[in-house]
Design a protein around this motif. Structure first.
Motif, short mmCIF file in Angstrom:
data_model
loop_
_atom_site.label_atom_id
_atom_site.label_comp_id
_atom_site.label_asym_id
_atom_site.label_seq_id
_atom_site.Cartn_x
_atom_site.Cartn_y
_atom_site.Cartn_z
N LEU A 202 12.34 26.84 -65.79
CA LEU A 202 11.28 26.41 -64.88
C LEU A 202 11.81 26.16 -63.47
CD1 LEU A 202 9.25 23.75 -66.91
CD2 LEU A 202 8.45 25.95 -66.15
N PRO A 203 11.03 26.51 -62.44
CA PRO A 203 11.39 26.12 -61.09
C PRO A 203 11.38 24.59 -60.97
CG PRO A 203 9.64 27.75 -61.06
CD PRO A 203 9.83 27.34 -62.47
N LEU A 204 12.11 24.06 -60.02
CA LEU A 204 12.28 22.61 -59.90
C LEU A 204 10.96 21.87 -59.78
CD1 LEU A 204 15.36 22.38 -57.52
CD2 LEU A 204 15.30 22.06 -59.98
N ASP A 205 10.00 22.42 -59.02
CA ASP A 205 8.75 21.69 -58.81
C ASP A 205 7.85 21.68 -60.05
OD1 ASP A 205 8.32 24.40 -58.53
OD2 ASP A 205 6.65 24.14 -57.13
N LEU A 206 8.16 22.51 -61.05
CA LEU A 206 7.37 22.50 -62.29
C LEU A 206 8.02 21.66 -63.39
CD1 LEU A 206 6.22 26.21 -62.55
CD2 LEU A 206 4.95 24.27 -61.67
N ARG A 207 9.27 21.27 -63.17
CA ARG A 207 9.95 20.45 -64.19
C ARG A 207 9.43 19.02 -64.15
NH1 ARG A 207 16.14 22.41 -63.02
NH2 ARG A 207 15.68 24.63 -63.15
N GLN A 208 9.69 18.28 -65.25
CA GLN A 208 9.25 16.88 -65.30
C GLN A 208 10.06 16.06 -64.32
OE1 GLN A 208 9.70 16.12 -69.53
NE2 GLN A 208 7.48 16.04 -69.72
N LYS A 209 9.38 15.16 -63.61
CA LYS A 209 10.05 14.38 -62.57
C LYS A 209 10.96 13.32 -63.19
CE LYS A 209 10.25 12.89 -58.16
NZ LYS A 209 11.63 12.56 -58.01
N LYS A 210 10.39 12.43 -64.01
CA LYS A 210 11.12 11.33 -64.63
C LYS A 210 11.96 10.58 -63.58
CE LYS A 210 10.93 13.21 -69.20
NZ LYS A 210 11.61 13.50 -70.40
N THR A 211 13.16 10.14 -63.94
CA THR A 211 14.03 9.50 -62.95
C THR A 211 15.34 10.27 -62.91
OG1 THR A 211 15.05 8.01 -64.55
CG2 THR A 211 13.07 7.21 -63.42
N ARG A 212 16.09 10.06 -61.86
CA ARG A 212 17.35 10.79 -61.69
C ARG A 212 18.29 10.52 -62.87
NH1 ARG A 212 22.15 10.43 -58.29
NH2 ARG A 212 22.53 12.49 -57.41
N ALA A 213 18.35 9.25 -63.29
CA ALA A 213 19.24 8.86 -64.39
C ALA A 213 18.82 9.55 -65.70
CB ALA A 213 19.23 7.36 -64.57
N ILE A 214 17.52 9.59 -65.96
CA ILE A 214 17.04 10.22 -67.19
C ILE A 214 17.33 11.72 -67.17
CG2 ILE A 214 14.95 10.84 -68.48
CD1 ILE A 214 13.82 8.08 -67.76
N PHE B 201 3.01 30.98 -66.95
CA PHE B 201 3.77 32.17 -66.54
C PHE B 201 5.26 31.99 -66.84
CE2 PHE B 201 6.31 34.35 -63.24
CZ PHE B 201 5.95 35.66 -63.52
N TYR B 202 5.78 30.79 -66.58
CA TYR B 202 7.21 30.52 -66.78
C TYR B 202 7.53 30.02 -68.19
CZ TYR B 202 8.36 31.18 -61.86
OH TYR B 202 8.58 31.72 -60.62
N ALA B 203 6.58 30.04 -69.10
CA ALA B 203 6.80 29.53 -70.45
C ALA B 203 7.95 30.30 -71.11
CB ALA B 203 5.54 29.67 -71.29
N GLY B 204 8.93 29.56 -71.63
CA GLY B 204 10.07 30.18 -72.29
C GLY B 204 11.19 30.55 -71.35
N LYS B 205 10.93 30.51 -70.03
CA LYS B 205 11.96 30.81 -69.04
C LYS B 205 12.41 29.51 -68.39
CE LYS B 205 9.21 34.80 -67.84
NZ LYS B 205 8.33 35.27 -66.79
N ASN C 168 -5.16 22.76 -57.13
CA ASN C 168 -3.71 22.60 -57.31
C ASN C 168 -3.32 22.47 -58.78
OD1 ASN C 168 -3.14 22.75 -54.59
ND2 ASN C 168 -3.38 20.56 -54.27
N GLN C 169 -4.14 21.73 -59.56
CA GLN C 169 -3.82 21.56 -60.98
C GLN C 169 -3.92 22.87 -61.74
OE1 GLN C 169 -6.45 18.40 -62.25
NE2 GLN C 169 -4.94 16.82 -61.81
N THR C 170 -4.97 23.66 -61.46
CA THR C 170 -5.11 24.93 -62.16
C THR C 170 -3.99 25.89 -61.77
OG1 THR C 170 -6.68 25.63 -60.47
CG2 THR C 170 -7.60 24.85 -62.53
N GLN C 171 -3.63 25.86 -60.48
CA GLN C 171 -2.54 26.72 -60.00
C GLN C 171 -1.23 26.37 -60.71
OE1 GLN C 171 -1.71 26.25 -55.82
NE2 GLN C 171 -1.11 28.38 -55.60
N LYS C 172 -0.96 25.07 -60.83
CA LYS C 172 0.27 24.62 -61.48
C LYS C 172 0.26 24.97 -62.97
CE LYS C 172 3.31 21.40 -59.59
NZ LYS C 172 3.70 20.17 -59.04
N ALA C 173 -0.91 24.83 -63.62
CA ALA C 173 -1.03 25.17 -65.04
C ALA C 173 -0.77 26.65 -65.26
CB ALA C 173 -2.40 24.77 -65.55
N ASN C 174 -1.31 27.49 -64.37
CA ASN C 174 -1.08 28.94 -64.49
C ASN C 174 0.39 29.27 -64.31
OD1 ASN C 174 -3.80 29.38 -64.86
ND2 ASN C 174 -4.21 29.83 -62.72
#
Length: 128
Positions: free
Chosen positions: A84-96, A78-82, A68-74
């Motif tokens: 990002l899909p929601l599941d690849l974005r940083q989670k953080k908190t809703r407020a942040i 792939f999406y670098a500079g574009k 899963n980690q290698t798949q996510k890294a790939n």
């Protein structure tokens, strides 16, 4: 019976270098081994086999984690500079996530810019 007895202990740093096909093959072997151990558990197998169930489950988890980690890294590369899909974005908190960016925070209105230019902060010889 002898082959699965040896390969139970899996180290994450060792399997990171393996290819996707090798990882899938190893995962299948581990799942097969777990099935055999579960059968042994039901039929009243040796204590050594019963204690091995936990090790095999952890090994399966490690292999799946690396996959899963290698798949996510790939996907990230792939999406670098574009956008990002929601599941690849940083989670953080809703407020942040909803907070203003640094650029937005530091932006000034035209009126404030004019004030800053025409009325600079006064300088005094003595500081209090």
């Amino acid at each position: 019976v002898g082959a699965w007895a040896v390969m139970a202990k899996v180290k994450a740093h060792e399997i990171r270098s393996k290819s996707k096909e090798d990882l899938k093959k190893q995962l299948e072997e581990l799942k097969q081994e777990l099935g055999q151990l579960r059968v042994a558990q039901v039929t009243g197998g040796a204590a050594s086999k019963l204690s091995k169930i936990k090790e095999v489950r952890k090994a399966i988890a490690r292999v799946l984690t690396v996959i899963n980690q290698t798949q996510k890294a790939n996907l990230r590369s792939f999406y670098a500079g574009k956008l990002l899909p929601l599941d690849l974005r940083q989670k953080k908190t809703r407020a942040i996530r909803r907070r203003l960016t640094k650029e937005q925070l530091n932006k000034k209105t035209l009126k404030q810019l004019k004030k800053d230019v025409h009325f600079p902060a006064q300088k005094y010889a003595i500081r209090a």
